[in-house]
Design a protein around this motif. Structure first.
Motif, PDB file in Angstrom:
ATOM      1  N   UNK A  68       0.862  -1.182   0.000  1.00 52.56           N
ATOM      2  CA  UNK A  68       0.000   0.000   0.000  1.00 52.56           C
ATOM      3  C   UNK A  68       0.894   1.226   0.000  1.00 52.56           C
ATOM      4  N   UNK A  69       0.598   2.175  -0.860  1.00 52.97           N
ATOM      5  CA  UNK A  69       1.378   3.409  -0.846  1.00 52.97           C
ATOM      6  C   UNK A  69       0.520   4.567  -1.328  1.00 52.97           C
ATOM      7  N   UNK A  70       1.035   5.790  -1.169  1.00 55.02           N
ATOM      8  CA  UNK A  70       0.313   6.961  -1.646  1.00 55.02           C
ATOM      9  C   UNK A  70       0.503   7.088  -3.154  1.00 55.02           C
ATOM     10  N   UNK A  71      -0.541   7.551  -3.834  1.00 59.22           N
ATOM     11  CA  UNK A  71      -0.453   7.814  -5.273  1.00 59.22           C
ATOM     12  C   UNK A  71       0.435   9.034  -5.502  1.00 59.22           C
ATOM     13  N   UNK A  72       1.334   8.912  -6.455  1.00 55.22           N
ATOM     14  CA  UNK A  72       2.198  10.028  -6.844  1.00 55.22           C
ATOM     15  C   UNK A  72       1.653  10.633  -8.146  1.00 55.22           C
ATOM     16  N   UNK A  73       2.019  11.896  -8.434  1.00 56.82           N
ATOM     17  CA  UNK A  73       1.485  12.515  -9.662  1.00 56.82           C
ATOM     18  C   UNK A  73       1.707  11.647 -10.905  1.00 56.82           C
ATOM     19  N   UNK A  74       2.846  10.975 -10.975  1.00 61.13           N
ATOM     20  CA  UNK A  74       3.131  10.163 -12.176  1.00 61.13           C
ATOM     21  C   UNK A  74       2.270   8.895 -12.255  1.00 61.13           C
ATOM     22  N   UNK A  75       1.558   8.565 -11.172  1.00 60.12           N
ATOM     23  CA  UNK A  75       0.667   7.391 -11.188  1.00 60.12           C
ATOM     24  C   UNK A  75      -0.723   7.730 -11.725  1.00 60.12           C
ATOM     25  N   UNK A  76      -1.018   9.031 -11.891  1.00 57.23           N
ATOM     26  CA  UNK A  76      -2.424   9.416 -12.086  1.00 57.23           C
ATOM     27  C   UNK A  76      -3.071   8.792 -13.309  1.00 57.23           C
ATOM     28  N   UNK A  77      -2.356   8.703 -14.435  1.00 55.36           N
ATOM     29  CA  UNK A  77      -2.975   8.098 -15.625  1.00 55.36           C
ATOM     30  C   UNK A  77      -3.277   6.616 -15.393  1.00 55.36           C
ATOM     31  N   UNK A  78      -2.379   5.947 -14.705  1.00 53.98           N
ATOM     32  CA  UNK A  78      -2.611   4.531 -14.380  1.00 53.98           C
ATOM     33  C   UNK A  78      -3.860   4.403 -13.509  1.00 53.98           C
ATOM     34  N   UNK A  79      -3.951   5.267 -12.502  1.00 51.09           N
ATOM     35  CA  UNK A  79      -5.085   5.212 -11.570  1.00 51.09           C
ATOM     36  C   UNK A  79      -6.395   5.554 -12.296  1.00 51.09           C
ATOM     37  N   UNK A  80      -6.339   6.560 -13.164  1.00 44.19           N
ATOM     38  CA  UNK A  80      -7.560   6.939 -13.889  1.00 44.19           C
ATOM     39  C   UNK A  80      -8.026   5.818 -14.814  1.00 44.19           C
ATOM     40  N   UNK A 119       4.774  -5.685  -7.910  1.00 43.60           N
ATOM     41  CA  UNK A 119       4.960  -4.235  -7.995  1.00 43.60           C
ATOM     42  C   UNK A 119       4.040  -3.582  -9.012  1.00 43.60           C
ATOM     43  N   UNK A 120       3.067  -4.341  -9.526  1.00 47.61           N
ATOM     44  CA  UNK A 120       2.139  -3.784 -10.502  1.00 47.61           C
ATOM     45  C   UNK A 120       0.980  -3.091  -9.769  1.00 47.61           C
ATOM     46  N   UNK A 121       0.607  -1.899 -10.224  1.00 45.67           N
ATOM     47  CA  UNK A 121      -0.506  -1.177  -9.604  1.00 45.67           C
ATOM     48  C   UNK A 121      -1.807  -1.884  -9.946  1.00 45.67           C
ATOM     49  N   UNK A 122      -2.626  -2.180  -8.935  1.00 51.20           N
ATOM     50  CA  UNK A 122      -3.846  -2.956  -9.207  1.00 51.20           C
ATOM     51  C   UNK A 122      -5.142  -2.260  -8.772  1.00 51.20           C
ATOM     52  N   UNK A 123      -5.091  -1.393  -7.782  1.00 56.23           N
ATOM     53  CA  UNK A 123      -6.334  -0.760  -7.314  1.00 56.23           C
ATOM     54  C   UNK A 123      -5.994   0.553  -6.610  1.00 56.23           C
ATOM     55  N   UNK A 124      -6.976   1.454  -6.579  1.00 52.73           N
ATOM     56  CA  UNK A 124      -6.739   2.755  -5.936  1.00 52.73           C
ATOM     57  C   UNK A 124      -8.044   3.287  -5.354  1.00 52.73           C
ATOM     58  N   UNK A 125      -7.907   4.222  -4.455  1.00 55.32           N
ATOM     59  CA  UNK A 125      -9.074   4.920  -3.905  1.00 55.32           C
ATOM     60  C   UNK A 125      -8.642   6.283  -3.402  1.00 55.32           C
ATOM     61  N   UNK A 126      -9.650   7.135  -3.169  1.00 54.77           N
ATOM     62  CA  UNK A 126      -9.379   8.477  -2.668  1.00 54.77           C
ATOM     63  C   UNK A 126      -9.968   8.628  -1.267  1.00 54.77           C
ATOM     64  N   UNK A 127      -9.194   9.199  -0.367  1.00 58.84           N
ATOM     65  CA  UNK A 127      -9.625   9.437   1.014  1.00 58.84           C
ATOM     66  C   UNK A 127      -9.936  10.923   1.183  1.00 58.84           C
ATOM     67  N   UNK A 128     -11.190  11.219   1.520  1.00 61.05           N
ATOM     68  CA  UNK A 128     -11.602  12.609   1.756  1.00 61.05           C
ATOM     69  C   UNK A 128     -11.751  12.808   3.261  1.00 61.05           C
ATOM     70  N   UNK A 129     -10.905  13.617   3.828  1.00 59.80           N
ATOM     71  CA  UNK A 129     -10.947  13.827   5.286  1.00 59.80           C
ATOM     72  C   UNK A 129     -11.902  14.999   5.543  1.00 59.80           C
ATOM     73  N   UNK A 150     -10.185  -9.737  -5.128  1.00 58.40           N
ATOM     74  CA  UNK A 150     -10.181  -9.249  -3.755  1.00 58.40           C
ATOM     75  C   UNK A 150      -9.351  -7.996  -3.531  1.00 58.40           C
ATOM     76  N   UNK A 151      -8.831  -7.393  -4.612  1.00 58.48           N
ATOM     77  CA  UNK A 151      -7.934  -6.249  -4.414  1.00 58.48           C
ATOM     78  C   UNK A 151      -8.646  -5.012  -3.857  1.00 58.48           C
ATOM     79  N   UNK A 152      -9.844  -4.711  -4.358  1.00 53.91           N
ATOM     80  CA  UNK A 152     -10.537  -3.518  -3.844  1.00 53.91           C
ATOM     81  C   UNK A 152     -10.864  -3.698  -2.360  1.00 53.91           C
ATOM     82  N   UNK A 153     -11.321  -4.885  -1.998  1.00 55.93           N
ATOM     83  CA  UNK A 153     -11.647  -5.140  -0.586  1.00 55.93           C
ATOM     84  C   UNK A 153     -10.397  -5.030   0.285  1.00 55.93           C
ATOM     85  N   UNK A 154      -9.295  -5.582  -0.210  1.00 58.53           N
ATOM     86  CA  UNK A 154      -8.048  -5.534   0.556  1.00 58.53           C
ATOM     87  C   UNK A 154      -7.566  -4.085   0.725  1.00 58.53           C
ATOM     88  N   UNK A 155      -7.662  -3.329  -0.344  1.00 59.92           N
ATOM     89  CA  UNK A 155      -7.230  -1.927  -0.282  1.00 59.92           C
ATOM     90  C   UNK A 155      -8.105  -1.129   0.687  1.00 59.92           C
TER      91      UNK A 155
END
Ligand SMILES: CC(C)(COP(=O)(O)OP(=O)(O)OC[C@H]1O[C@@H](n2cnc3c(N)ncnc32)[C@H](O)[C@@H]1OP(=O)(O)O)[C@@H](O)C(=O)NCCC(=O)NCCS
Length: 223
Positions: A68-80, A119-129, A150-155
């Motif tokens: 688990x790690x924070x999304x970096x700007x260079x990850x954004x296209x992958x995440x989108x 090390x392949x990116x598989x799932x992401x989410x946004x946390x709104x505090x 099960x990746x979304x559930x795990x994340x």
């Protein structure tokens, strides 16, 4: 910042929070957090050699399953790309990314990424505090090729437990665009009708107590 996720040889999942020194002999102790409902305790310590070691039959006690790690700007296209099929609304992928770039809602929040063991990116989410004790989830998405594993559930579980470790009384909100079963398994419940402002996308929350007036207000300005 990153945290490794493990599967214990008995099947349950854990998030490794870090390594602490034992106060009596300075021996390294792994501090880790359950990713399931364990009534005994959620945060555990175990001597590092034991955590990283093998059991009697030679199998690893804890096997890494992801990071688990924070999304970096260079990850954004992958995440989108993860949620593009669900949210593209006839846009090409470039148009979709450009629209997100100029959307102030999209700029909010802290995004977390789950990588698999390779090390392949598989799932992401946004946390709104929203408040100190109130977090909303948004943009939960898994790479189309990696769904149903099960990746979304795990994340979701990992991000929830990471935040609960720092603040146990946290409440989480989200809007479910799919059948809510996946979120119910994580302790979310569909809220009563007075909190539903975006049906057919139901608002859901964790916790047994009714939402306070202040908490409920955030549901109106979520999107
Ligand atoms: C929803 C999504 C994040 C699930 O990711 P995933 O990694 O496959 O999820 P998991 O493997 O942890 O869980 C699978 C569960 O998700 C649920 N699910 C997934 N897609 C679903 C869909 N389109 N409709 C209803 N339920 C769905 C099911 O309950 C499934 O459980 P099952 O295997 O027992 O049927 C993924 O399908 C996705 O990215 N979809 C596009 C974006 C989206 O709709 N996000 C949700 C916004 S609320």
């Amino acid at each position: 910042m990153s945290w490794t996720l493990y599967r214990h040889y008995k099947g349950n999942h854990y998030l490794r929070l870090g390594v602490a020194a034992h106060s009596e002999d300075l021996s390294p102790q792994v501090v880790y957090r359950c990713l399931y409902d364990n009534p005994e305790a959620r945060t555990w310590v175990r001597p590092q050699p034991m955590f990283d070691g093998v059991i009697a039959d030679g199998r690893q006690r804890f096997t890494p399953v992801g990071r688990l790690r924070l999304v970096q700007p260079e990850d954004m296209r992958t995440v989108l790309a993860f949620g593009y099929d669900a949210w593209k609304h006839d846009k090409t992928f470039d148009q979709y990314c450009a629209a997100k770039d100029s959307d102030p809602h999209h700029q909010r929040g802290t995004r977390y990424l789950l990588e698999d063991v390779a090390g392949q990116s598989v799932a992401a989410l946004n946390v709104l505090r929203f408040r100190e004790s109130l977090i909303g989830f948004a943009s939960v998405a898994t790479s189309p090729e990696q769904r149903g594993k099960g990746y979304a559930s795990l994340l979701l579980r990992a991000v929830m437990e990471l935040h609960r470790f720092a603040q146990p009384d946290l409440r989480f909100l989200l809007f479910s665009e799919i059948k809510p079963a996946i979120y119910e398994r994580l302790g979310f419940r569909v809220l009563p009708p007075e909190h539903q402002h975006f049906l057919p996308t139901p608002a859901m929350a964790t916790g047994d107590t009714p939402l306070s007036i202040v908490e409920a207000e955030f549901l109106k300005v979520y999107f």
